[in-house]
Write a protein that holds these residues in place. Structure first.
Motif, PDB file in Angstrom:
ATOM      1  N   MET A   1       1.451  -2.456  -4.211  1.00 33.28           N
ATOM      2  CA  MET A   1       2.526  -2.199  -5.155  1.00 33.28           C
ATOM      3  C   MET A   1       1.941  -2.240  -6.562  1.00 33.28           C
ATOM      4  O   MET A   1       1.166  -3.117  -6.894  1.00 33.28           O
ATOM      5  CB  MET A   1       3.615  -3.257  -5.005  1.00 33.28           C
ATOM      6  CG  MET A   1       4.681  -3.156  -6.047  1.00 33.28           C
ATOM      7  SD  MET A   1       6.033  -4.341  -5.914  1.00 33.28           S
ATOM      8  CE  MET A   1       5.213  -5.873  -5.733  1.00 33.28           C
ATOM      9  N   LYS A   2       2.317  -1.297  -7.375  1.00 37.12           N
ATOM     10  CA  LYS A   2       1.832  -1.206  -8.749  1.00 37.12           C
ATOM     11  C   LYS A   2       2.945  -1.647  -9.691  1.00 37.12           C
ATOM     12  O   LYS A   2       4.020  -1.061  -9.710  1.00 37.12           O
ATOM     13  CB  LYS A   2       1.422   0.244  -9.038  1.00 37.12           C
ATOM     14  CG  LYS A   2       0.877   0.457 -10.407  1.00 37.12           C
ATOM     15  CD  LYS A   2      -0.588   0.135 -10.459  1.00 37.12           C
ATOM     16  CE  LYS A   2      -1.160   0.648 -11.773  1.00 37.12           C
ATOM     17  NZ  LYS A   2      -2.179  -0.198 -12.289  1.00 37.12           N
ATOM     18  N   LEU A   3       2.673  -2.700 -10.446  1.00 37.95           N
ATOM     19  CA  LEU A   3       3.627  -3.184 -11.450  1.00 37.95           C
ATOM     20  C   LEU A   3       3.144  -2.800 -12.834  1.00 37.95           C
ATOM     21  O   LEU A   3       1.940  -2.728 -13.081  1.00 37.95           O
ATOM     22  CB  LEU A   3       3.758  -4.705 -11.381  1.00 37.95           C
ATOM     23  CG  LEU A   3       4.369  -5.308 -10.129  1.00 37.95           C
ATOM     24  CD1 LEU A   3       4.334  -6.822 -10.214  1.00 37.95           C
ATOM     25  CD2 LEU A   3       5.788  -4.834  -9.942  1.00 37.95           C
ATOM     26  N   SER A   4       4.078  -2.602 -13.744  1.00 37.48           N
ATOM     27  CA  SER A   4       3.706  -2.314 -15.128  1.00 37.48           C
ATOM     28  C   SER A   4       3.086  -3.564 -15.753  1.00 37.48           C
ATOM     29  O   SER A   4       3.293  -4.689 -15.277  1.00 37.48           O
ATOM     30  CB  SER A   4       4.940  -1.893 -15.928  1.00 37.48           C
ATOM     31  OG  SER A   4       5.806  -3.006 -16.113  1.00 37.48           O
ATOM     32  N   ASN A  59      14.887  -6.978   0.222  1.00 37.54           N
ATOM     33  CA  ASN A  59      14.540  -6.077  -0.886  1.00 37.54           C
ATOM     34  C   ASN A  59      13.774  -6.777  -2.011  1.00 37.54           C
ATOM     35  O   ASN A  59      13.438  -6.140  -3.000  1.00 37.54           O
ATOM     36  CB  ASN A  59      15.800  -5.438  -1.465  1.00 37.54           C
ATOM     37  CG  ASN A  59      16.430  -4.464  -0.499  1.00 37.54           C
ATOM     38  OD1 ASN A  59      15.730  -3.756   0.222  1.00 37.54           O
ATOM     39  ND2 ASN A  59      17.741  -4.435  -0.452  1.00 37.54           N
ATOM     40  N   TYR A  60      13.538  -8.069  -1.864  1.00 37.48           N
ATOM     41  CA  TYR A  60      12.837  -8.829  -2.894  1.00 37.48           C
ATOM     42  C   TYR A  60      11.465  -9.272  -2.408  1.00 37.48           C
ATOM     43  O   TYR A  60      11.287  -9.605  -1.240  1.00 37.48           O
ATOM     44  CB  TYR A  60      13.623 -10.090  -3.272  1.00 37.48           C
ATOM     45  CG  TYR A  60      14.776  -9.842  -4.198  1.00 37.48           C
ATOM     46  CD1 TYR A  60      14.597  -9.775  -5.570  1.00 37.48           C
ATOM     47  CD2 TYR A  60      16.068  -9.684  -3.697  1.00 37.48           C
ATOM     48  CE1 TYR A  60      15.665  -9.557  -6.426  1.00 37.48           C
ATOM     49  CE2 TYR A  60      17.146  -9.464  -4.543  1.00 37.48           C
ATOM     50  CZ  TYR A  60      16.931  -9.406  -5.898  1.00 37.48           C
ATOM     51  OH  TYR A  60      17.994  -9.191  -6.741  1.00 37.48           O
ATOM     52  N   ILE A  61      10.555  -9.275  -3.331  1.00 33.50           N
ATOM     53  CA  ILE A  61       9.243  -9.855  -3.094  1.00 33.50           C
ATOM     54  C   ILE A  61       9.155 -11.108  -3.949  1.00 33.50           C
ATOM     55  O   ILE A  61       9.476 -11.084  -5.146  1.00 33.50           O
ATOM     56  CB  ILE A  61       8.123  -8.884  -3.494  1.00 33.50           C
ATOM     57  CG1 ILE A  61       8.109  -7.694  -2.555  1.00 33.50           C
ATOM     58  CG2 ILE A  61       6.778  -9.594  -3.488  1.00 33.50           C
ATOM     59  CD1 ILE A  61       7.143  -6.629  -2.964  1.00 33.50           C
ATOM     60  N   GLU A 134      -1.016  -6.325  -5.478  1.00 33.75           N
ATOM     61  CA  GLU A 134      -1.889  -5.391  -4.783  1.00 33.75           C
ATOM     62  C   GLU A 134      -1.927  -5.664  -3.280  1.00 33.75           C
ATOM     63  O   GLU A 134      -2.088  -4.735  -2.490  1.00 33.75           O
ATOM     64  CB  GLU A 134      -3.289  -5.437  -5.381  1.00 33.75           C
ATOM     65  CG  GLU A 134      -3.347  -4.776  -6.746  1.00 33.75           C
ATOM     66  CD  GLU A 134      -4.697  -4.901  -7.432  1.00 33.75           C
ATOM     67  OE1 GLU A 134      -5.642  -5.492  -6.853  1.00 33.75           O
ATOM     68  OE2 GLU A 134      -4.817  -4.405  -8.564  1.00 33.75           O
ATOM     69  N   LEU A 135      -1.759  -6.912  -2.891  1.00 31.74           N
ATOM     70  CA  LEU A 135      -1.730  -7.246  -1.468  1.00 31.74           C
ATOM     71  C   LEU A 135      -0.457  -6.741  -0.797  1.00 31.74           C
ATOM     72  O   LEU A 135      -0.395  -6.651   0.433  1.00 31.74           O
ATOM     73  CB  LEU A 135      -1.852  -8.761  -1.276  1.00 31.74           C
ATOM     74  CG  LEU A 135      -3.202  -9.365  -1.617  1.00 31.74           C
ATOM     75  CD1 LEU A 135      -3.128 -10.896  -1.526  1.00 31.74           C
ATOM     76  CD2 LEU A 135      -4.286  -8.826  -0.700  1.00 31.74           C
TER      77      LEU A 135
END
Length: 137
Positions: A1-4, A59-61, A134-135
């Protein structure tokens, strides 16, 4: 997952202040609340957030905080990175005594290295959050 970068920074700051932090996969919303297991946690202030996260848990990480060993290593690494050998020695000695976190903080807060410490710790915490994201690809 790419976060800003903004999301990474916000999540890392929340975790560093002791919050439990969650990222909604569909909306990109960041939710947080204090640790529910903390003895001074006051649930009535956080009921809406906790219910929202619980109702859409899939829906949450959840992002994890650094544990005590990881935080200790960050302090140790910062101390070792310093060129000022006298202050480096003081910090490393503080880490060997009882209450190492408090002793370290007191030395840092009274030093000229305070801003350098916060910059270092923030950078490390952002990288810690980035690795978690990233994991979750």
């Amino acid at each position: 997952m790419k976060l800003s970068e903004e999301n990474l920074k916000e999540i890392s700051e929340l975790l560093d202040t002791g919050m439990d932090c969650f990222y909604h996969l569909l909306t990109g919303q960041i939710e947080y609340h204090p640790d529910v297991n903390h003895p001074y946690f006051e649930p009535e202030h956080w009921t809406d957030v906790i219910q929202r996260i619980d109702s859409e848990n899939e829906n949450y990480i959840r992002f994890k905080k650094m544990d005590a060993n990881q935080s200790f290593k960050v302090m140790e690494d910062f101390a070792k990175s310093l060129e000022d050998s006298l202050f480096k020695s003081k910090l490393l000695l503080a880490l060997t005594k009882p209450k190492p976190f408090r002793n370290y903080k007191n030395l840092i807060d009274a030093s000229d290295f305070r801003n350098q410490w916060f910059d270092y710790k923030n950078k490390i915490y952002i990288e810690f959050v980035r690795q978690q994201a990233e994991l979750l690809k």
